[in-house]
Write a protein that holds these residues in place. Structure first.
Motif: not given
Length: 71
Positions: A30-57
C-alpha cells in the motif's frame, strides 16, 4: 530526482516491513502504491503546466499573426 529518492525510501521501507510478515507486506504494498500514485500525480501536474505554457505561447503567436495579417 525527488521521484527516485521517494521510490528508494518506499522500497527500503517495504523490505523492512516484508521481513515482519504477510500483514505488513500488504502495508508495504500500500505504501509503494501510494508513492507511485503521488509520483504519477506530480508527473500529471508537470504535464499540465507544460501544456498551459505551450498554449500561452501559441496564443501569443496567434495574436502576433493576427496583428500582422490585419496590416
Amino acid at each position: 530526482m525527488s521521484k527516485s529518492i521517494a521510490l528508494s525510501l518506499v522500497l527500503a521501507a517495504s523490505l523492512g516491513l516484508a521481513a515482519c510478515g504477510s500483514h505488513t507486506e500488504n502495508a508495504a504494498n500500500n505504501a509503494a502504491n501510494a508513492a507511485e500514485n503521488a509520483s504519477n500525480a506530480a508527473d500529471n501536474a508537470m504535464n499540465a503546466a507544460m501544456n498551459a505554457a505551450d498554449n500561452a505561447a501559441n496564443a501569443a503567436s496567434n495574436a502576433t499573426n493576427n496583428v500582422a495579417n490585419a496590416m
